[in-house]
Design an enzyme around this catalytic site. Structure first.
Site, mmCIF file in Angstrom:
data_model
loop_
_atom_site.group_PDB
_atom_site.id
_atom_site.type_symbol
_atom_site.label_atom_id
_atom_site.label_comp_id
_atom_site.label_asym_id
_atom_site.label_seq_id
_atom_site.Cartn_x
_atom_site.Cartn_y
_atom_site.Cartn_z
ATOM 1 N NE ARG A 64 -3.823 2.199 2.251
ATOM 2 C CZ ARG A 64 -3.915 3.033 3.294
ATOM 3 N NH1 ARG A 64 -3.259 2.774 4.407
ATOM 4 N NH2 ARG A 64 -4.683 4.102 3.223
ATOM 5 C CG HIS A 68 -1.001 5.441 -0.622
ATOM 6 N ND1 HIS A 68 -1.679 5.956 0.458
ATOM 7 C CD2 HIS A 68 -1.879 4.596 -1.218
ATOM 8 C CE1 HIS A 68 -2.907 5.432 0.508
ATOM 9 N NE2 HIS A 68 -3.033 4.596 -0.482
ATOM 10 C CG ASN A 97 -0.133 8.930 2.262
ATOM 11 O OD1 ASN A 97 -0.670 7.962 1.725
ATOM 12 N ND2 ASN A 97 0.508 9.869 1.596
ATOM 13 C CG HIS A 196 -8.272 -3.516 -1.505
ATOM 14 N ND1 HIS A 196 -9.190 -2.572 -1.868
ATOM 15 C CD2 HIS A 196 -7.132 -2.824 -1.236
ATOM 16 C CE1 HIS A 196 -8.643 -1.360 -1.830
ATOM 17 N NE2 HIS A 196 -7.384 -1.491 -1.461
HETATM 18 C C1 HEM Z 1 -8.470 1.432 -6.524
HETATM 19 C C2 HEM Z 1 -8.359 2.380 -5.640
HETATM 20 C C3 HEM Z 1 -8.021 2.121 -4.207
HETATM 21 C C4 HEM Z 1 -8.640 2.666 -3.134
HETATM 22 C C5 HEM Z 1 -9.791 3.645 -3.169
HETATM 23 C C6 HEM Z 1 -8.017 2.139 -1.955
HETATM 24 C C7 HEM Z 1 -8.348 2.474 -0.659
HETATM 25 C C8 HEM Z 1 -7.862 1.846 0.471
HETATM 26 C C9 HEM Z 1 -8.253 2.162 1.808
HETATM 27 C C10 HEM Z 1 -9.224 3.253 2.210
HETATM 28 C C11 HEM Z 1 -7.638 1.294 2.628
HETATM 29 C C12 HEM Z 1 -7.792 1.174 4.148
HETATM 30 C C13 HEM Z 1 -6.782 2.043 4.865
HETATM 31 C C14 HEM Z 1 -7.010 2.027 6.348
HETATM 32 O O1 HEM Z 1 -8.122 2.252 6.791
HETATM 33 O O2 HEM Z 1 -6.030 1.817 7.094
HETATM 34 C C15 HEM Z 1 -6.827 0.444 1.810
HETATM 35 C C16 HEM Z 1 -6.036 -0.564 2.280
HETATM 36 C C17 HEM Z 1 -5.171 -1.271 1.490
HETATM 37 N N1 HEM Z 1 -4.931 -1.072 0.151
HETATM 38 FE FE1 HEM Z 1 -6.017 0.031 -1.087
HETATM 39 N N2 HEM Z 1 -7.023 1.274 -2.333
HETATM 40 C C18 HEM Z 1 -6.985 1.237 -3.702
HETATM 41 C C19 HEM Z 1 -6.082 0.557 -4.471
HETATM 42 C C20 HEM Z 1 -5.036 -0.182 -3.970
HETATM 43 C C21 HEM Z 1 -3.925 -0.659 -4.735
HETATM 44 C C22 HEM Z 1 -3.680 -0.352 -6.201
HETATM 45 C C23 HEM Z 1 -3.137 -1.372 -3.876
HETATM 46 C C24 HEM Z 1 -1.832 -2.049 -4.136
HETATM 47 C C25 HEM Z 1 -1.401 -2.441 -5.314
HETATM 48 C C26 HEM Z 1 -3.793 -1.348 -2.585
HETATM 49 C C27 HEM Z 1 -3.370 -2.025 -1.464
HETATM 50 C C28 HEM Z 1 -3.970 -1.949 -0.230
HETATM 51 C C29 HEM Z 1 -3.609 -2.803 0.879
HETATM 52 C C30 HEM Z 1 -2.641 -3.981 0.854
HETATM 53 C C31 HEM Z 1 -4.337 -2.356 1.981
HETATM 54 C C32 HEM Z 1 -4.273 -2.893 3.426
HETATM 55 C C33 HEM Z 1 -3.189 -2.115 4.168
HETATM 56 C C34 HEM Z 1 -2.902 -2.640 5.577
HETATM 57 O O3 HEM Z 1 -3.370 -3.698 5.948
HETATM 58 O O4 HEM Z 1 -2.154 -1.947 6.292
HETATM 59 N N3 HEM Z 1 -4.914 -0.587 -2.681
HETATM 60 N N4 HEM Z 1 -6.983 0.815 0.488
#
Ligand code: HEM
Length: 329
Positions: A64, A68, A97, A196
């Site tokens: 993530r 970003h 972030n 996700h």
């Molecule tokens: C398509 C648009 C995307 C949106 C709107 C989005 C949004 C989010 C949000 C809101 C979270 C939760 C953050 C939190 O509450 O701590 C999240 C978590 C995450 N996102 Fe996305 N994301 C997107 C695309 C991606 C992409 C492209 C990747 C990686 C290639 C990614 C990987 C992750 C991962 C692995 C988590 C979990 C992080 C953790 O467990 O610490 N996301 N995302």
């Protein structure tokens, strides 16, 4: 026209078209540190393997962070910089972030690499390798290749996350626009959203789907009602802002195509996840990724290589930061 003149014209035209730029040494290369720091890949892998033993969530945290980083000013390590002056906060202090984690692991890797090859390996490359190795750790093999040669940026502005980091409340059109702006297409959007399949989210990123969504005291009608009940238990109205839930319940530690399975059951957590079913083309990509056996891994590797190359600084641009948190003096 002489042969020499023809060659000169050809050279100038190719330069103007950007062909020569694209073909010269300023492209990312897999063996970029082969001579200057042959130990780099091994050091990253060693530290990440150790860290993931005590923190299995690291893969989700670092991939993530890389996403970003790449979506704001390209993959230039700008997300790693600390705020130095409170008047202009750095990217890592922008709202989307603030939940990023894993900066200390990047510091550990950088320190270890600086000891053997000072001023050679960029923080942006370290992040790309570390994210790959952390997600790959349970598989005992690399899930994708990381081309190297990125240089570090010197600018990091919280304000630049606006419009570049997609919102979990975004609809399909807005998501696709954000990805297109980074030269990524609808396939990359659907494939990379598959990340996700691992990790967690805070209640505030989706709880508006659970309470009074359309103003009639109801939940988002596109969310599975049983799943909405389950989420309401974990995230009561006005939940503790620190509460987190798994994004792919029961499978949130395993990197696989299960995300597409739950998505098709209307159990995608964010509005932005559910949005992938609102467009014919992206829905058909979701279905293909869910049904086909090996497609997700191959497709993810391809889209990650594209994402990891967004607007990279190479050659003499940028710098090789000595400390990933501060620009060189
Ligand atoms: C398509 C648009 C995307 C949106 C709107 C989005 C949004 C989010 C949000 C809101 C979270 C939760 C953050 C939190 O509450 O701590 C999240 C978590 C995450 N996102 Fe996305 N994301 C997107 C695309 C991606 C992409 C492209 C990747 C990686 C290639 C990614 C990987 C992750 C991962 C692995 C988590 C979990 C992080 C953790 O467990 O610490 N996301 N995302």
């Amino acid at each position: 026209m002489t042969v020499g003149y023809t060659i000169f014209i050809l050279f100038v035209s190719l330069s103007l078209l950007g062909f020569l730029n694209g073909c010269n040494a300023h492209r990312l290369r897999y063996n970029f540190y082969k001579v200057t720091c042959p130990q780099a890949n091994r050091i990253v892998k060693r530290i990440i393997t150790n860290e993931t033993r005590t923190n299995p969530a690291l893969g989700a945290q670092l991939i993530r962070m890389q996403f970003h980083d790449c979506f704001v000013r390209g993959c230039d390590g700008s997300v790693l910089l600390d705020t130095v002056n409170n008047d202009s906060k750095a990217e890592k202090d922008a709202i989307p972030n603030r939940s990023l984690k894993g900066f200390d692991v990047i510091d550990d890797i950088k320190n270890a690499i600086e000891k053997v090859c000072p001023n050679v390996v960029s923080c942006a490359d370290i992040l790309a390798l570390a994210a790959r190795d952390a997600v790959s750790a349970p598989f005992k093999r690399r899930l994708w290749n990381v081309a190297l040669g990125r240089r570090d940026g010197r600018i990091s502005l919280a304000s630049e996350t606006n419009g570049n980091i997609p919102s979990p409340f975004a609809d399909f059109t807005s998501l696709l626009q954000t990805f297109n702006n980074k030269t990524l297409d609808v396939n990359d959007l659907v494939v990379l959203s598959g990340a996700h399949t691992i990790g967690v989210a805070h209640c505030g990123t989706f709880s508006r789907r659970l309470y009074n969504f359309t103003g009639k005291g109801d939940a988002d009608p596109t969310l599975d009602p049983t799943y909405a009940d389950f989420l309401r238990k974990q995230c009561p109205n006005l939940a503790n802002p620190k509460t987190i839930v798994e994004m792919d319940p029961g499978s949130s530690r395993s990197f696989d195509k299960h995300y597409y399975h739950i998505l098709r059951q209307n159990k995608g957590l964010f509005i932005s996840d559910a949005a992938l079913l609102t467009n014919k083309e992206s829905e058909s990509i979701v279905i293909r990724l869910q049904r086909s056996r090996g497609l997700f891994f191959a497709a993810f590797a391809r889209s990650m290589r594209k994402m990891a190359a967004i607007d990279v600084l190479t050659g003499k641009d940028g710098e090789i930061r000595r400390n990933c948190r501060v620009v060189n003096l």
